[in-house]
Design an enzyme around this catalytic site. Sequence first.
Site, PDB file in Angstrom:
ATOM      1  N   ASP A   1       0.953  -1.274   0.009  1.00 48.14           N
ATOM      2  CA  ASP A   1       0.004  -0.125  -0.107  1.00 48.14           C
ATOM      3  C   ASP A   1       1.125   1.090   0.112  1.00 48.14           C
ATOM      4  OD1 ASP A   1      -2.252   1.573   0.471  1.00 48.14           O
ATOM      5  OD2 ASP A   1      -1.532   1.825   2.713  1.00 48.14           O
TER       6      ASP A   1
ATOM      7  N   ASP B   1       0.097   5.164   0.807  1.00 51.70           N
ATOM      8  CA  ASP B   1      -0.222   6.181   1.802  1.00 51.70           C
ATOM      9  C   ASP B   1      -0.517   5.321   3.362  1.00 51.70           C
ATOM     10  OD1 ASP B   1      -0.144   8.124   0.304  1.00 51.70           O
ATOM     11  OD2 ASP B   1      -2.208   7.568  -0.452  1.00 51.70           O
TER      12      ASP B   1
ATOM     13  N   TYR C   1      -4.874  13.163   0.497  1.00 55.20           N
ATOM     14  CA  TYR C   1      -5.325  13.532  -1.002  1.00 55.20           C
ATOM     15  C   TYR C   1      -4.013  14.453  -1.419  1.00 55.20           C
ATOM     16  CZ  TYR C   1     -10.076  12.298   0.380  1.00 55.20           C
ATOM     17  OH  TYR C   1     -11.247  11.731   0.981  1.00 55.20           O
TER      18      TYR C   1
ATOM     19  N   SER D   1      -8.924   7.861  -4.269  1.00 56.14           N
ATOM     20  CA  SER D   1     -10.253   8.118  -4.587  1.00 56.14           C
ATOM     21  C   SER D   1     -10.040   9.909  -4.670  1.00 56.14           C
ATOM     22  CB  SER D   1     -11.240   7.888  -3.423  1.00 56.14           C
ATOM     23  OG  SER D   1     -10.995   8.342  -2.119  1.00 56.14           O
TER      24      SER D   1
ATOM     25  N   CYS E   1      -6.269   2.774  -8.028  1.00 53.32           N
ATOM     26  CA  CYS E   1      -7.638   2.921  -8.064  1.00 53.32           C
ATOM     27  C   CYS E   1      -8.032   4.275  -8.141  1.00 53.32           C
ATOM     28  CB  CYS E   1      -8.443   1.900  -7.263  1.00 53.32           C
ATOM     29  SG  CYS E   1     -10.261   2.516  -7.242  1.00 53.32           S
TER      30      CYS E   1
ATOM     31  N   HIS F   1     -11.132   5.582  -8.274  1.00 53.84           N
ATOM     32  CA  HIS F   1     -12.555   5.683  -8.367  1.00 53.84           C
ATOM     33  C   HIS F   1     -12.968   5.996  -6.664  1.00 53.84           C
ATOM     34  CE1 HIS F   1     -11.473   2.560 -11.457  1.00 53.84           C
ATOM     35  NE2 HIS F   1     -12.116   3.666 -12.211  1.00 53.84           N
TER      36      HIS F   1
ATOM     37  N   CYS G   1     -12.017  -2.634  -8.453  1.00 57.26           N
ATOM     38  CA  CYS G   1     -10.423  -2.441  -8.120  1.00 57.26           C
ATOM     39  C   CYS G   1     -10.209  -1.865  -6.601  1.00 57.26           C
ATOM     40  CB  CYS G   1      -9.570  -1.675  -9.353  1.00 57.26           C
ATOM     41  SG  CYS G   1     -10.233   0.105  -9.700  1.00 57.26           S
TER      42      CYS G   1
ATOM     43  N   LYS H   1      -9.894  -1.024  -3.146  1.00 56.50           N
ATOM     44  CA  LYS H   1      -9.712  -1.994  -2.031  1.00 56.50           C
ATOM     45  C   LYS H   1     -10.800  -1.661  -0.982  1.00 56.50           C
ATOM     46  CE  LYS H   1      -5.259  -0.440  -1.634  1.00 56.50           C
ATOM     47  NZ  LYS H   1      -4.095  -0.158  -0.870  1.00 56.50           N
TER      48      LYS H   1
ATOM     49  N   ASP I   1      -1.644  -0.973   5.866  1.00 58.97           N
ATOM     50  CA  ASP I   1      -2.012  -0.379   7.304  1.00 58.97           C
ATOM     51  C   ASP I   1      -3.370  -0.492   7.815  1.00 58.97           C
ATOM     52  OD1 ASP I   1      -2.377   1.773   5.269  1.00 58.97           O
ATOM     53  OD2 ASP I   1      -2.372   3.136   7.009  1.00 58.97           O
TER      54      ASP I   1
END
Length: 304
Positions: free
Chosen positions: A59, A61, A70, A104, A136, A138, A146, A148, A173
């Site tokens: 992963d 972040d 963001y 996202s 991803c 989205h 996709c 998670k 995490d």
Amino acid sequence: MSTRPWIYTGPGKPAGDPEEGLLSRAYACGCEERSATVRHGPAHTHHPADDLPSAVLFDRDGTLVVDVPYNGDPARVVPMPTARAAVDAVRARGVAVGVVSNQSGVARGLLTREQVESVQRRVEEVLGPFGVWAVCPHGPDDGCGCRKPAPGLVLAACARLGVDPARAVVIGDIAADLGAARAAGARGILVPTPATRPEETAAAPETAPDLLSAVRLALGGRRPGSDGSARPPYVACVGRVGRGPVPAPGDAPHHTPGTASGTDAPRPIGAPHATDTPRSTGGATHPTDAPPASPGTVRTAAPS
């Protein structure tokens, strides 16, 4: 916007959205497709004698770099303690490395693709190259396969690397990272931070106090419950978890997620994860989490 993930084979070098065929079916069809041999790009061989995984997927972040909500600014990229040593340890064993990341902020209008790619380039400047990035873009209501804890990013990354998801390890995490690993048939290891909920840590089958310890766990043996004598160095899950990672010599200075580090805005425990829907503080499951696994004996790696 397409509901497919963004796939990159280098820093900010898009390989294109997965085309029709094996790669797109791999992330779209879940369990039925993941057992098929998927080859797209160079294959990474596995040597049974040393019991190494074929790939370790991280992963971004809160795992590889400090979680800045963001973030589209490369200047705000700060590696997590032990991150460089951890990724280098995987590379040194000849195991493929990749990144699987929910972003996202793109769907929310807070990030552009160019900003996501610029941050990726900075991460690779700091931590070295990754064989694949699966991203991803989205939101939770976009209906993609996709985001998670769905398995799409893990399946697409494995397809691009040419590895069997069952031979991959996902390190993250939060519960969504482990949910994606479980759904793809991969092994998942949790590295708790102040943003990780206690119930997420309790439900995780494997935990480690820092990223380097997680990598040692991943490289040290089979997943719990598998046949064979190879076992990672488990110890009781006490003390270290939740108190922050232990820096290794030569790593970047310690920056605890959620605290100011010169470029990072303070983020209290329980604040939103950078790539996910804000978490409820009332104990309800947040929409990005996979259904928690039945709590069992939690195992964790010894601190590095």
